[in-house]
Every structure is written in structure tokens, then in C-alpha cells.
Design an enzyme around this catalytic site. Structure first.
Site, short mmCIF file in Angstrom:
data_model
loop_
_atom_site.label_atom_id
_atom_site.label_comp_id
_atom_site.label_asym_id
_atom_site.label_seq_id
_atom_site.Cartn_x
_atom_site.Cartn_y
_atom_site.Cartn_z
N GLN C 204 1.03 -1.38 0.05
CA GLN C 204 0.00 -0.10 -0.13
C GLN C 204 0.87 1.14 -0.16
OE1 GLN C 204 -3.60 -0.81 -0.08
NE2 GLN C 204 -2.52 -2.50 -0.56
N ALA C 245 -11.62 1.78 4.86
CA ALA C 245 -10.54 1.20 4.17
C ALA C 245 -9.79 2.18 3.07
CB ALA C 245 -11.49 0.14 3.01
N HIS C 246 -8.83 1.55 2.47
CA HIS C 246 -7.88 2.17 1.35
C HIS C 246 -8.78 3.00 0.29
CE1 HIS C 246 -7.01 -1.85 -0.75
NE2 HIS C 246 -8.11 -1.72 -0.35
N ASN C 247 -8.26 4.12 0.07
CA ASN C 247 -8.79 5.12 -1.07
C ASN C 247 -10.27 5.39 -0.97
OD1 ASN C 247 -6.51 2.91 -2.32
ND2 ASN C 247 -6.43 5.10 -2.57
N SER C 265 -11.87 2.44 -1.84
CA SER C 265 -12.36 3.15 -3.05
C SER C 265 -13.83 3.85 -3.04
CB SER C 265 -11.93 2.37 -4.37
OG SER C 265 -10.61 2.03 -4.35
#
EC number: 2.3.1.191
Lengths: 343, 343, 343
Positions: C204, C245-247, C265
Site C-alpha cells: 500500500q 478502507a483504502h482510498n 475506493s
């Protein structure tokens, strides 16, 4: 973390393989999704659904499967490889190794390490970490700042505990693991016997046993077993804020998204996927190859591989109110249909 | 933790009582479930459903209720007691006390303890713990490594904070408690007033007040009250990753499984059980003796004891897709049934 | 924290404004809800539903809107202001500033601060905090005990990290923020490519970027982005035990109650509210002004502002059993109704 220097595609290919179509001298400064890429970016196309983006992306180079080699090469450099997503994963690893600070083996002066702990070669122990007597830290393992590795716990080779992880007494994690901040491994399982004077604690006498290549997300909890161990097999990936209760057994290469829970003594097979916020009640058996979608509550053992679901469908609030109210009379409604059918 | 020495049944009976049928000289090396027991194991039979296992277990000794005394004694040693599960709980406590390292009273040299904190007799403070001014630590309490006990907080006698617990300023926990790693007691409740310029924080001026004999699971959060205190009464047991919002009040001996939440200002009665991942919205009142099953969302006050549920039933994904889609038209379906009935 | 001295209403008005009806010399010792107020309390009436409590409260002074000025003044002192709840919020802030201990700028001797970190003026660093090289701490920021601020991370002016927060390398939080204990910002997002040999980690490479005036509740996790950053805009309020979560991208002034999750995302707009334990799956887009009620799972993008729901309605367990069982045959039931209609 942005890399300090652009990288030539030729260097990248030398490290990671793949067939390069187009300029080996092109220099890459970042990895980016197709729609965010610029002229110094490398991107990838793993899902054919996004093929149209090949026509619009500004990426210097795109990683593609053989079927798309021609289309990709027509617009710029391309790396052709059977599995572009896997290639991308390896590229991120190579990138991280290049751009992140070098490891610093050694024990920080502020760490509290028992003289009766055993540390392997090249171990890194961060500031203010605590390692108790009898703990064993494998070669090249990294124990982050503020970690607590309790007595007799074992950390495998090359495993990294991010800052502030608790690995409870007698618990073990294998090699090449990654445990994120806030994780608690080896808190007591939740066990009490009711009595006239309230609950009486059942001391949890088991440990937690975690295999190799396991990743555990931030603030996730894995409780110690009541009598025998809680077991996480090799290759399991757990996301953040997950609860694994005592004596759960999770099979190889099963992955579980965030915020879910597996209750006590349940066994989950290998190669399963468990969606976010899904819950599995206790004392069940889930076979290999089961896929549970987000927010599902599993209340019975699952004996066949496949996909299982149980989330309430969301809708506009006013519709939901009507439908949810009617749901409380669903059984009655069925009786009414039955009555109509009999007429 | 495996015991260093087997224990004679006679010693065990001397400590815990019960009627021993069979060999007092038998030596026990471990406690095990019936199906995992070996010839050095003691096991228990609490649920008559598992009675058949009496015929197959290899356990040296089985703890049973009087009704099964004869059957148990026919196959080996037995301990007869009115409540085998409760006996088992006490056995685990006795076992833990025998096999775990002795406590080490004293303040670790690396701990940061304010000279204005008050520590009772026999208190243990682990490495790198922080205890602020005005905090009071009761006799024989144990403050684990990396704990933070803020100003004016109070820890009762014999209570144990596992490594890395935060007990916020002015918060109190009574005697004989056990707080697992990662618990945060006394973070701000979630309160804001909307304004044209965004949310304006409502400072949380209350504390958290926790009774005696309370256990709190890893990474659970109990927020401080807005004006008055959040209250957890005696004997409450909270599992891991639970959220208790500001001004919640939980009555005596209520137990709550992991990953659930109780929203602000809700009162839960005594002797309730709340299943895993169940949620209760704010400003409700739940009477004593209510049992809420896993993944239920409680949206209204409950005025009668009993069991309440609200989880979507899981099923094979393709069936779920059809049924969930139809659920969005359930109200319409009822209207159609009504129309048919009118004909 | 009870204040050391009662406060005269005149002082309170001088600081906070509002029209005072009745005795400026009255002295206030506490802020309390109407039904818990005593003769030394100030209270507020924000919801007209509770107007009847004006007749019964013992509060010395009540904060009310103009429409209730007369009724309030008839029974005692009153402060009249257009938005009593907002006034109450500001009162709690003024109260907290008066009654809490003064800040203590400076770096505690036990903290481990890299000489290559940059600390602004008036910064407070608590005991045993760790601040790595390249980190930047803005003026008057407070870094609590046991925090870890990793390399190149940035903390804005007047932002406070409560004890035991991890701010990962390269992650940034703006000014006037408040991050509660146990929060993990910048753990790896959950990303893996499947391969024949199990999952291959996707490193990441992004960071977390958090705006100004953001509050983050205890034990909440915000993962770093895969390639670009995870973004939390100004004024966002996150409760406890949330997973971002990521993004993910969360717009201005959106508030999210405890225990929910937003998967990778997904973009959530500005001025949204997300109820407790609600979940939003990945790769969706939620427009501004969307309100999602508790325990809803959002599985599609939302293109219109409004309220959306999807929780199963709870009921008495025996009814639930019948209705939930019937739900598994709902699609069939609809077919049966269709057949009846055709007759």
C-alpha cells in the site's frame, strides 16, 4: 512515500520479468490507476471491463494480458504478462523495497527486553517495546514501537509486528507474517459459568497458534482458547477490527474482510472468503471454498462450497418502513395466500 | 501454559470439593473436552446431549451431575457435583493459579508514575505504564505494561488491567475487575451541535463508572458521559470490540458478546444477554431479563423480558438474490393479496 | 471533573452572549439535563417535545429559544438564544476550558523524539510518545502518552492526539483535530492478488490525508491508500470502532456513528450522516446529503440525497423464527400470488 528517482522500464523488467513492448529507457516515477496516470506512471489493466481506458489513459506503460498486448502497444509501452494483477502486486513490493527506508536491526535503547528472551539474528526492536522472559523472536523479525510480546510468546522469522501490538503469553505466529497496529492476540476468550452469585470466570488455558504468511489488520482481536488453542493456518489474511473468538480454527488461505466476527469453536475451511461485517455463530463447521457476502449472519454449518448471503436489501427509507413493517406479518401473509389457494 | 506437574485427584478434590468416585491417586496433567481428552485429562459433562461421549472419551476423570454418576463411574474416575459446568469454571481458576507465574508486586522502573498518584498495597505496575496525578490504585491491583491511567481515575482492589489499557481521567472501575488489552474507557462521547459552520463539539463532562467484578474484552470502548456518567453495574461482562456510547447504563450481571454496540443514553437492565454484533439504538429502555440474539438491531424500548431477534436468514446466494429482490416489493405483495381476498 | 467553583450567570453571559432573563448573580455549579437539574444547575431546552419539563425542572437557569422565553422566565432565570442546543455546545466548551487542568507545553522526558522531527511552538508531547524522523508537529498540538507518530507524518496546529494513537508514516491530519485513543491511521489497506501459491500482498503505497476540524473516535482505523491517498475532508466526525478502507474519500462535514465501515475506493459526499454499524461496500459513489440509518448495508451507489435504510425489523424471537423462515420462500410466495391473480 514518493520514490526519490524515476526508474527505467528496463530495470523494472530485469527485476520482475514480463515481455516489454516499447521503450526500455522510459522512466517511471509512480504507479497509478489508468484514470489517474500521467506520463511518468505505470499502470495495469487486470479487468477487461476497463479496456476502454486504454484509449484515454496517459500512462507511460500499461501492464496487460497477452490478449490486449496489441491494443496496449499501439498507444505506448506495455508489459505483457499472463496475470497483470499479480504482476502489479509484485511491482508494488519491488517499489516499496526501493522507496522505503532501510531496516535498522538492533534493539532500541528504550525497549524493555527481558534477559531471558531469545532474539534471533538481525532482529529489530522498536522504541519502548516490551519483550518478556521466555519469548522467542525469530531471525530478521521486527517488533514495532510499543509492542508487548509476553512471556513464552514466539514470533517467526521475518515477521513484522507494527507499532503497538500485543502478543499474549504462550501465543505463536509463524514466519513472514505482518501484524498491524492495535492487534490483540491472546486476550481471554469470553467464557463464564452462570451461578446464583453471577458469572464465574472460566480461565482460558489455551493459546493462539498462527501459521506462516498471515496478515492481521489493525485493531483485530484473536482470543486464546479455553482449553486447547485458537488456530489460524498458513496464508490467512484478516482485515481490520475483526473478532476471532476462542478455539476458532481458520483454514489455509482464507481471507476475511473487516469488522466481522467468528464466534467460539467454529471451524472455517481453507480458501474461503468472508465479506465485511459478516458474522458466524459458534460451534459451526464451514467447509473449504465457501464465500460469504458482506453483513451475512451464518447460523448453521455449511457443508457445500458456494456463495452464501443474508443481508437485508437497502432502499429508500419510506419504502423500507413499509416493507419492514410488512415483514413482521410475513408468516401470516403466507397463511392468507394458502387460504386463498384452497378456495 | 501446560502445568509443570500432574496433580493428584485427591488434591483437586481437597481444593474444590465434590464427591470423588474412583482413584484419588490418579494424576491429572490437563483439562480437556471429552473428545480431546487423554489418559491424563480431566473432563466435564455439562450438557446431557453429549452423554454418549462418556462411552468413548479417554479422560481419566469426568465431572458429572448426580444423574450421571453411575454411568461415569462405570468407565473411570468421576467427580459428582450439582453443576458440572460451574465446577469446571472453578477448576480452571484453580488450575490457572497453580500454573501461571506468581505476581510480582512493585512498580517497574520504566513506568511513569506521578508522585501525586496513590498506590495501595501489593500493587503491580508494569513496564512503561503511565499513572497520572490524583489516580488511585487499590490494593493488589495490577496495571499492565503500557497502560495509561489518567488523572483522578480509580482502579479498585484486585482489579487487573492487561497491557495497554486507557482509563480516562476521572473514570472509575471497582474491585476484582479484568480489563483486556486495547480497551479505551473514557474517550469522549460522540456529541455535536450542527451549525452553519459545521458541527460544534459538545464537550463530554461526565465520566465512566464501572462496578465490581466486571470483565471488559479487548479493544472495547466505553465513552464518558456528556453531563452525567456512563454506568456499568457490578458483574457485567463485555466481550471484545464492543462500543458503549455516552450515558449508557448497563444493569447487573448483563453479558454482551463481541462486536455489538449500545448507542447513547440507552438503559439495559440486569441479567440480560446480548448476542454478538447486536446493536441497540439510543435513548431506549430495555428491562431486566431480555435476551437479544446475534446481529439484531433493537429500535424500540423493550418492556417485557424474553428473547428478541432480527437477523436476516442466510441462504445460498442465488436464492437470496431472488428473495431479497422480492422483499423490496413486499408491501405491494400484501396489497395484492388483500385485493385477491376482496374478490 | 466537577468545577471547583460555582459560576455567576453574568460571567457566563459575558463569555457566551445570549439574553439573560432573571438574576445575573445566580451561581451555577453544573450543567444538567432538565430532569436531573438541581438548584445550582443550568439546563437547556432544545426540543419542543420536552417543553413540559419546564414546569418540573429544578434548574436555576434554562437556555431556551425566543418562543419559550416567557414560559421559561416565569419559572426562574433563562437565557434566550436562537439555537439553544448550539449555545449548550458552546457552554460545554467554555465549561471544559474552565474546569480542566491547564495544558503543559513541553516534551516529557520519557518521550522518544527524533532530532529530525520538527516541533512547533507550544507543542505538548506526553510520556513515552514516539515521534520519528521527518515528522512535523504544528504549533500548540498535543501528542498524548504512548502515541506513535511515524516518519514524515504531519499533525496540524492545535490538533490533539489522545494517548495511544498511531499516525502512520507519511500520513497527515490538519488543524484543530481530535483523535481518540487506540486510533490507527495508516495501517495497510487490505489488498492481495490471488496466485496459485496463495495471496500475494499488494504493498500500500498511498497515505492518509485528513483535513481540519476532524474528530476520530476511539479504536477507529483509517487505512492508507493503495496507490493514491485515503482522504477525509474538513469537518468530518467519526465515532468509535469504525473502519475506513483504502482510498475511501469522505466529504466535508459528514458524520458517521460507531462500528460502521466503508469499503475500499468508495466516495461518500459532504454533509452525509451514516448511522451506527452501517456498512458501505467498495467502489461506490454516494452523493452529498445522504442519510443512512443504522445497520444498513449499502450495496449500490446513491445518486439522490435522502434517507436510506436496510435493517431487519426486530421482534419477539418466536415470531421472528416464523417470519424469517417464510422469508426464505418469499420469491415462491410471490409466484403463488401471481398464479392466483391469473385465475
Amino acid at each position: 512515500m514518493s520514490p526519490t528517482l524515476p526508474v527505467a522500464l528496463s530495470d523494472l523488467i530485469a527485476a520482475l520479468g514480463g515481455d516489454l513492448l516499447g521503450g526500455p529507457e522510459l522512466r517511471i516515477a509512480r504507479i497509478a490507476p489508468l484514470d489517474e496516470a500521467d506520463e511518468q506512471s505505470i499502470s495495469f489493466l487486470a479487468n477487461p471491463r476497463y479496456q476502454a481506458q486504454l484509449g484515454t489513459t496517459r500512462a507511460a506503460c500499461v501492464i496487460v494480458a497477452p490478449a490486449l498486448a496489441e491494443a496496449a502497444a499501439a498507444r505506448g509501452a506495455a508489459i505483457v504478462t499472463p496475470d497483470p494483477y499479480l504482476y502489479f502486486a509484485r511491482l508494488t513490493q519491488w517499489w516499496a523495497a526501493r522507496t522505503r527506508p532501510a531496516r535498522q536491526a538492533g534493539v532500541h535503547a528504550s525497549a524493555v527486553v527481558s534477559p531471558d528472551a531469545r532474539l534471533g539474528q538481525g532482529v529489530e526492536v522498536g522504541p519502548l517495546a516490551v519483550i518478556e522472559a521466555g519469548a522467542v523472536i525469530g531471525d530478521h523479525a521486527r517488533i514495532g514501537a510499543h509492542c508487548v510480546v509476553e512471556r513464552e510468546a514466539v514470533v517467526g522469522e521475518h515477521t513484522r509486528l507494527a507499532p503497538r501490538v500485543v502478543l499474549g503469553y504462550g501465543c505463536r505466529i509463524g514466519a513472514r507474517g505482518l501484524v498491524h497496529s492495535g492487534v490483540v492476540i491472546g486476550a481471554d476468550g469470553f467464557g463464564f459459568a452462570p451461578s446464583r452469585d453471577g458469572y464465574v470466570k472460566i480461565e482460558q488455558l489455551g493459546n493462539v497458534s498462527i501459521g506462516n504468511d498471515v496478515e492481521i489488520g489493525a485493531n483485530t482481536c484473536i482470543d486464546r482458547g479455553a482449553l486447547s488453542d485458537t488456530v489460524i493456518e498458513d496464508g490467512v489474511k484478516l482485515d481490520n477490527l475483526i473478532q476471532i473468538a476462542h478455539n476458532v480454527h481458520i483454514g489455509r488461505n482464507t481471507a476475511m474482510a473487516g469488522c466481522g466476527a467468528i464466534a467460539g469453536s467454529t471451524t472455517v475451511g481453507a480458501n474461503c472468503t468472508i465479506g465485511g461485517a459478516a458474522n458466524i455463530i459458534g460451534h459451526l463447521n464451514i467447509v473449504d471454498g465457501v464465500h460469504i457476502t458482506a453483513c451475512t449472519l451464518v447460523t448453521r454449518s455449511i457443508t457445500e462450497p458456494g456463495a452464501y448471503s443474508g443481508a437485508y436489501p437497502f432502499e429508500e427509507n419510506s419504502s423500507w418502513q413499509k416493507n419492514a413493517a410488512t415483514l413482521r406479518q410475513l408468516h401470516t401473509l403466507r397463511e392468507r395466500v394458502r387460504a386463498l389457494e384452497k378456495k
